[in-house]
Design an enzyme around this catalytic site. Structure first.
Site, PDB file in Angstrom:
ATOM      1  N   TRP A   1       5.910   9.060  -0.095  1.00 13.14           N
ATOM      2  CA  TRP A   1       4.867   8.067  -0.293  1.00 13.14           C
ATOM      3  C   TRP A   1       3.513   8.587   0.189  1.00 13.14           C
ATOM      4  O   TRP A   1       3.393   9.741   0.549  1.00 13.14           O
ATOM      5  CB  TRP A   1       5.268   6.750   0.399  1.00 13.14           C
ATOM      6  CG  TRP A   1       6.398   6.036  -0.312  1.00 13.14           C
ATOM      7  CD1 TRP A   1       7.212   6.547  -1.302  1.00 13.14           C
ATOM      8  CD2 TRP A   1       6.837   4.703  -0.089  1.00 13.14           C
ATOM      9  NE1 TRP A   1       8.117   5.599  -1.703  1.00 13.14           N
ATOM     10  CE2 TRP A   1       7.915   4.458  -0.978  1.00 13.14           C
ATOM     11  CE3 TRP A   1       6.431   3.679   0.773  1.00 13.14           C
ATOM     12  CZ2 TRP A   1       8.577   3.216  -1.014  1.00 13.14           C
ATOM     13  CZ3 TRP A   1       7.085   2.454   0.741  1.00 13.14           C
ATOM     14  CH2 TRP A   1       8.148   2.229  -0.154  1.00 13.14           C
ATOM     15  N   SER A   2       2.543   7.679   0.233  1.00  9.59           N
ATOM     16  CA  SER A   2       1.150   8.109   0.392  1.00  9.59           C
ATOM     17  C   SER A   2       0.834   8.787   1.713  1.00  9.59           C
ATOM     18  O   SER A   2       1.470   8.545   2.735  1.00  9.59           O
ATOM     19  CB  SER A   2       0.218   6.914   0.183  1.00  9.59           C
ATOM     20  OG  SER A   2       0.176   6.644  -1.196  1.00  9.59           O
TER      21      SER A   2
ATOM     22  N   ASP B   1      -2.137  -5.628   1.282  1.00 10.96           N
ATOM     23  CA  ASP B   1      -0.959  -5.772   0.433  1.00 10.96           C
ATOM     24  C   ASP B   1      -0.891  -7.175  -0.191  1.00 10.96           C
ATOM     25  O   ASP B   1      -0.528  -7.330  -1.352  1.00 10.96           O
ATOM     26  CB  ASP B   1       0.288  -5.489   1.285  1.00 10.96           C
ATOM     27  CG  ASP B   1       1.524  -5.268   0.425  1.00 10.96           C
ATOM     28  OD1 ASP B   1       1.383  -4.960  -0.766  1.00 10.96           O
ATOM     29  OD2 ASP B   1       2.637  -5.415   0.957  1.00 10.96           O
TER      30      ASP B   1
ATOM     31  N   GLU C   1      -2.069  -1.437   4.100  1.00  9.86           N
ATOM     32  CA  GLU C   1      -1.636  -0.185   3.479  1.00  9.86           C
ATOM     33  C   GLU C   1      -2.823   0.776   3.404  1.00  9.86           C
ATOM     34  O   GLU C   1      -3.981   0.362   3.471  1.00  9.86           O
ATOM     35  CB  GLU C   1      -1.119  -0.442   2.057  1.00  9.86           C
ATOM     36  CG  GLU C   1       0.118  -1.335   1.998  1.00  9.86           C
ATOM     37  CD  GLU C   1       0.686  -1.441   0.581  1.00  9.86           C
ATOM     38  OE1 GLU C   1       1.898  -1.209   0.414  1.00  9.86           O
ATOM     39  OE2 GLU C   1      -0.061  -1.761  -0.360  1.00  9.86           O
TER      40      GLU C   1
ATOM     41  N   ARG D   1       3.351   3.000   7.289  1.00  8.26           N
ATOM     42  CA  ARG D   1       3.112   4.004   6.245  1.00  8.26           C
ATOM     43  C   ARG D   1       1.639   4.355   6.033  1.00  8.26           C
ATOM     44  O   ARG D   1       0.748   3.686   6.475  1.00  8.26           O
ATOM     45  CB  ARG D   1       3.718   3.539   4.913  1.00  8.26           C
ATOM     46  CG  ARG D   1       3.235   2.206   4.394  1.00  8.26           C
ATOM     47  CD  ARG D   1       3.972   1.863   3.086  1.00  8.26           C
ATOM     48  NE  ARG D   1       3.546   0.596   2.531  1.00  8.26           N
ATOM     49  CZ  ARG D   1       4.120  -0.576   2.814  1.00  8.26           C
ATOM     50  NH1 ARG D   1       5.118  -0.649   3.677  1.00  8.26           N
ATOM     51  NH2 ARG D   1       3.672  -1.689   2.254  1.00  8.26           N
TER      52      ARG D   1
ATOM     53  N   ASN E   1       0.360   5.802  -9.126  1.00  6.52           N
ATOM     54  CA  ASN E   1      -0.420   4.895  -8.270  1.00  6.52           C
ATOM     55  C   ASN E   1      -1.349   5.699  -7.357  1.00  6.52           C
ATOM     56  O   ASN E   1      -2.116   6.531  -7.882  1.00  6.52           O
ATOM     57  CB  ASN E   1       0.419   3.809  -7.591  1.00  6.52           C
ATOM     58  CG  ASN E   1       1.623   4.221  -6.801  1.00  6.52           C
ATOM     59  OD1 ASN E   1       2.576   4.767  -7.347  1.00  6.52           O
ATOM     60  ND2 ASN E   1       1.634   3.973  -5.508  1.00  6.52           N
ATOM     61  N   ASP E   2      -1.315   5.481  -6.074  1.00 11.65           N
ATOM     62  CA  ASP E   2      -2.353   5.960  -5.152  1.00 11.65           C
ATOM     63  C   ASP E   2      -2.753   7.438  -5.277  1.00 11.65           C
ATOM     64  O   ASP E   2      -1.880   8.307  -5.378  1.00 11.65           O
ATOM     65  CB  ASP E   2      -1.883   5.798  -3.700  1.00 11.65           C
ATOM     66  CG  ASP E   2      -1.148   4.508  -3.427  1.00 11.65           C
ATOM     67  OD1 ASP E   2      -1.045   3.678  -4.326  1.00 11.65           O
ATOM     68  OD2 ASP E   2      -0.670   4.348  -2.297  1.00 11.65           O
TER      69      ASP E   2
ATOM     70  N   TRP F   1       7.067   1.756 -11.388  1.00  9.97           N
ATOM     71  CA  TRP F   1       7.105   2.385 -10.073  1.00  9.97           C
ATOM     72  C   TRP F   1       8.536   2.797  -9.702  1.00  9.97           C
ATOM     73  O   TRP F   1       9.483   2.065  -9.946  1.00  9.97           O
ATOM     74  CB  TRP F   1       6.537   1.409  -9.023  1.00  9.97           C
ATOM     75  CG  TRP F   1       6.434   2.016  -7.666  1.00  9.97           C
ATOM     76  CD1 TRP F   1       5.377   2.700  -7.155  1.00  9.97           C
ATOM     77  CD2 TRP F   1       7.438   2.001  -6.644  1.00  9.97           C
ATOM     78  NE1 TRP F   1       5.675   3.128  -5.883  1.00  9.97           N
ATOM     79  CE2 TRP F   1       6.923   2.712  -5.547  1.00  9.97           C
ATOM     80  CE3 TRP F   1       8.732   1.480  -6.558  1.00  9.97           C
ATOM     81  CZ2 TRP F   1       7.643   2.900  -4.363  1.00  9.97           C
ATOM     82  CZ3 TRP F   1       9.447   1.669  -5.386  1.00  9.97           C
ATOM     83  CH2 TRP F   1       8.900   2.373  -4.302  1.00  9.97           C
TER      84      TRP F   1
HETATM   85  C1  FRU Z   1       0.147   1.451  -2.007  1.00 14.12           C
HETATM   86  C2  FRU Z   1       1.552   1.894  -1.642  1.00 14.12           C
HETATM   87  C3  FRU Z   1       1.580   2.590  -0.302  1.00 14.12           C
HETATM   88  C4  FRU Z   1       2.819   3.423  -0.410  1.00 14.12           C
HETATM   89  C5  FRU Z   1       2.823   3.832  -1.868  1.00 14.12           C
HETATM   90  C6  FRU Z   1       4.184   3.934  -2.481  1.00 14.12           C
HETATM   91  O1  FRU Z   1      -0.011   1.267  -3.383  1.00 14.12           O
HETATM   92  O2  FRU Z   1       2.421   0.773  -1.632  1.00 14.12           O
HETATM   93  O3  FRU Z   1       1.594   1.721   0.804  1.00 14.12           O
HETATM   94  O4  FRU Z   1       2.794   4.544   0.442  1.00 14.12           O
HETATM   95  O5  FRU Z   1       2.063   2.857  -2.551  1.00 14.12           O
HETATM   96  O6  FRU Z   1       4.120   4.448  -3.785  1.00 14.12           O
END
Ligand code: FRU
Length: 534
Positions: free
Chosen positions: A81-82, A235, A202, A147, A21-22, A46
């Site tokens: 996480w991100s 989100d 996010e 986050r 993902n991110d 995920w």
């Molecule tokens: C966005 C997110 C972030 C989080 C990450 C977790 O896609 O939900 O808020 O840090 O992905 O993988």
């Protein structure tokens, strides 16, 4: 992309397998681009999140490295996480990222390179004082909504500032922290910005853009020659929204310009599938570059079957439009070195009801740039003032719905008889005192596989078709159609999974399903060579 993996990309970023993902911590170090990203080493859904890592000399070809940041201490044992990179004085990178701690609380951590003489920065060490920011009884921060720290910036008081995405009930906000030394962080009394009834914010991003020109500037710059951009990933709707405004760095608040709103009727980086993006300053070429995640539109079962999910968009240069009211985005020029087999069409009239094939390019892996000139608007449909939602308008008036001026545009990833195709097109309406251009990406016929999400996307494009030509560029890459209208005024990315129009059986057409003829002013198309990615 082989026959058993027809959806893998030729020039969009992806790892060999598994979930991504991110984009995280994107930056330049010692002349190399570093991209980190959310990655599940164990599967195509995920989970088990680590920071995977690749580097590049050109933002096109990527070399993989071992995961850079992975669970190893109580403050990130349940996930890394991100987060974002900040280049500290002396050129030292620092990563702030969200850790999921032993209690499953979201906390903010710091990691720095182990060996600054390694241009690949393969090893990272975590601060012994992690976590640096955490929810407590006093600060009342919600431990499951805290986050994604941004790149930090320096204020006039020489203190670092960083914002973190959050929510209080339905109010989205970005919490501001300040620090003298990057290790001890103090929460500011006020968030940098918040908005009612938007839900969780996010992956915030906050940066200056010069009021004129295309250059990028350092994240700490402020003054009369810049505007600020606050981007949030909503989100609730999974859209990346931004506003343009001013940053008062004495009061430490951000004020969006009048009319710049952080909800789905405002500005989006991309009106298709595009999420959790962030920018960085490319100090090699003095430009600001935007990286984003294109999630799948396929079913989880299909993702597990193919063994992977998620790709990244082509990095885009971003700058402020002349109007000052929106950003412009364009794929980095480096991507053009993959162009081969140039095909062009001489200027010609495209009669109402016609479909013309563009042959000579590998239509499953291509870059197409077309522009139209409209001279007759007589048959343009009148825009009903209640038609304010462009996406809805595009789904009601899809590519197959005959119109006055338009729909005209491209049919990409199309099977020979057009059973399958993705239509990217324009439609022009007569508004109150101007013509209104609608840009659409219609996935409804993209695949015979019914398990895919085939939502149609749409946006109004701020171009005056009376005085300007209407351009459309689409980057086509097996399961990706990334489109740019009006030279980057509206972007629209789609994920599609044709069953007939794959590899060498995919075709490319130009079409006009309006009753009025439109002129193709120019068309250039190229096959794209395969990039060396991971
Ligand atoms: C966005 C997110 C972030 C989080 C990450 C977790 O896609 O939900 O808020 O840090 O992905 O993988």
């Amino acid at each position: 992309a082989s026959t058993d993996q027809p959806y893998r990309t030729g020039f969009h970023f992806q790892p060999p397998k598994n979930w991504i993902n991110d984009p995280n911590g994107v930056m330049v170090y010692k002349g190399l681009y570093h991209l980190f990203y959310q990655y599940n080493p164990k599967g195509a859904v995920w989970g088990n999140i680590v920071w995977a890592h690749s580097t590049s000399k050109d933002l096109v070809n990527w070399t993989p490295h071992e995961p850079a940041i992975f669970p190893s201490q109580p403050s990130d044992i349940n996930g890394c996480w991100s987060g974002s990179a900040t280049i500290l004085p002396g050129g030292k990178p620092a990563m702030l990222y969200t850790g999921i701690d032993t209690k499953n609380s979201q906390v903010q951590n710091l990691a720095v390179p182990k060996n600054l003489s390694d241009p690949y920065l393969r090893e990272w060490v975590k601060s012994p004082t992690n976590p640096l920011m955490q929810p407590t009884a006093q600060n009342q921060i919600n431990a499951s909504s805290f986050r994604d720290p941004t790149t930090a910036w320096l204020g006039p008081d020489k203190k670092w500032r960083v914002i973190i995405g959050s929510k209080i009930n339905r109010q989205g906000l970005v919490i501001l922290y300040k620090s003298k030394d990057f290790v001890n962080w103090v929460q500011a009394p006020m968030p940098l910005h918040s908005a009612k009834d938007t839900g969780m914010w996010e992956c915030p991003d906050f940066y200056p853009v010069p009021v004129s020109g295309k250059n990028g500037v350092d994240t700490s710059l402020n003054g009369p020659y810049v505007k600020h951009v606050l981007k949030i990933s909503l989100d609730d709707t999974k859209h990346d929204l931004y506003t343009i405004g001013s940053y008062d760095n004495l009061k430490d608040i951000y004020i969006p310009d009048k009319g710049s709103v952080e909800n789905d009727s405002g500005l989006r980086y991309d009106y298709g599938k595009y999420y959790a993006s962030k920018t960085f300053l490319d100090s090699i070429k003095n430009r600001r570059i935007l990286c984003g995640w294109l999630n799948e539109s396929s079913s989880v079962a299909d993702d597990i079957k193919k063994g992977w999910a998620g790709v990244h968009a082509i990095p885009r240069q971003v700058w402020l439009d002349k109007s000052g009211k929106q950003l412009m985005q364009w794929p980095v020029v480096e991507i053009q070195k993959l162009r081969t087999n140039h095909v062009s069409l001489p200027s010609r009239l495209l009669k109402g009801g016609s479909v013309v094939e563009v042959s000579g390019v590998t239509a499953s892996q291509a870059d197409v740039d077309i522009s139209f000139k409209i001279s007759d608007f007589e048959k343009a449909e009148v825009l009903n003032p209640s038609w304010t939602n462009p996406q809805l308008l595009c789904s009601q008036k899809g590519a197959s719905v005959k119109g006055g001026v338009g729909p005209f545009g491209l049919l990409v990833l199309a099977s020979k008889g057009l059973t399958e195709n993705t239509a990217v097109f324009f439609r022009i309406f007569k508004g109150q005192n101007k013509y209104v251009v609608l840009m659409c990406s219609d996935q409804s016929r993209s695949s015979l596989n019914q398990a895919n999400d085939k939502t149609t996307y749409g946006a109004f494009l701020d171009v005056d078709p009376l005085h300007q030509s209407l351009s459309l560029r689409s980057l086509i890459d097996h399961s990706i159609v990334e489109s740019f209208g009006g030279g980057g005024k509206a972007c629209m990315s789609a994920r599609v999974y044709p069953t007939l129009a794959i590899n060498n059986t995919a075709h490319l057409f130009v079409f006009n399903n309006g009753s009025e003829a439109v002129k193709i002013a120019k068309l250039n198309a190229w096959s794209m060579k395969k990039a060396i990615i991971n």
